[in-house]
Write an enzyme that holds these catalytic residues in place. Sequence first.
Site, PDB file in Angstrom:
ATOM      1  CG  HIS A 227     -29.823  35.230 -96.065  1.00  0.00           C
ATOM      2  ND1 HIS A 227     -30.189  35.031 -97.380  1.00  0.00           N
ATOM      3  CD2 HIS A 227     -28.880  34.293 -95.787  1.00  0.00           C
ATOM      4  CE1 HIS A 227     -29.501  33.999 -97.873  1.00  0.00           C
ATOM      5  NE2 HIS A 227     -28.700  33.539 -96.930  1.00  0.00           N
TER       6      HIS A 227
ATOM      7  CB  SER B 104     -22.347  36.840 -94.281  1.00  0.00           C
ATOM      8  OG  SER B 104     -22.287  35.687 -95.101  1.00  0.00           O
TER       9      SER B 104
ATOM     10  CD  GLU C  66     -26.988  32.040 -99.891  1.00  0.00           C
ATOM     11  OE1 GLU C  66     -25.972  32.568 -99.411  1.00  0.00           O
ATOM     12  OE2 GLU C  66     -27.959  31.661 -99.203  1.00  0.00           O
TER      13      GLU C  66
ATOM     14  CG  HIS D 295     -24.867  33.120 -93.917  1.00  0.00           C
ATOM     15  ND1 HIS D 295     -24.355  33.762 -95.031  1.00  0.00           N
ATOM     16  CD2 HIS D 295     -25.928  32.401 -94.368  1.00  0.00           C
ATOM     17  CE1 HIS D 295     -25.065  33.424 -96.102  1.00  0.00           C
ATOM     18  NE2 HIS D 295     -26.032  32.605 -95.729  1.00  0.00           N
TER      19      HIS D 295
END
Length: 295
Positions: free
Chosen positions: A180, A240, A221, A175
């Site tokens: 990110h 992700s 997010e 993730h």
Amino acid sequence: MITQNESQPLFSDHVDMRMVTANGDHNGNRNALVRLDPDHPGFKDHDYRVRRNAIAQIAMTYKPGSPIPEAPYTELEHGVWQTIWKALGLAHREHACDEYLACLERLAFATDRIPQLAEVSQKVEAISGFRLEPVAGLVEPRIFLESLARGVFLSTQYIRHHSTPLYTPEPDVAHEIIGHAVTLASKRLAELNRLFGEAVKRTKLDSAFDRLARIYWFTIEFGVLREDGRIKAYGTGLLSSAGELAEMHKAELRPLDLEVAANHVYDPTHYQSVLFCADSFDQMYEMLREFLLSW
Ligand SMILES: [Fe+2]
């Protein structure tokens, strides 16, 4: 086929405060939350727990600014990375926004080995000035968000358990990197992350912090936007996870309104039922930038 156990939390992220408050005393310590719950997929796997602890040690002894030591991934774990990429390859081409795809190309990850954080951090820093620092597990949300102001992304280094390659109850290196780190290779997304950190630092009231954390959730997010008449993802939690990407079209789309998002209470244990959709990447960037600057 991607399956999810409905009874398990789908994804608990840095800004999901439930898990943090459930763990009690953690103030000021960015590595206080290393613990596997009995229902964690790796709880009964002795070798996995030993490796998790070894990787946690890296974070606990890490001195900011020094090179990040290599994590001891096994072949089984590199296999998890391959499985994730296999699921995501097609999903990205279908559902990821152009800004993300350009970053992905820029970083050019191997899809057969989990990249080491040190290597990823170097590449990202050369592009946007953001660097990664290892943390042992879920971080207290304020510590996580405030570190963004310094251009630092606190990143877990372990990978999810091999028995559930497409599911993780906590942020893991897949993730962090695929979500990110890739988006931080966009100068504009990196700037927004930095502005979030600065806004959080200026925020004293808990209620105001909660509002800001929700905006982070619904943009960085789980943000989506329109591109050539189609809905595309720029949110790291979506990008992700092949499961999230496949499900995002079932969500109720609302026009991006940061005041509304600030007050919308979400459920982090399921696929998101409401997403806020910008008219374009530019609109999202301008709106969010202005909002954070005037916060
Ligand atoms: Fe995240």
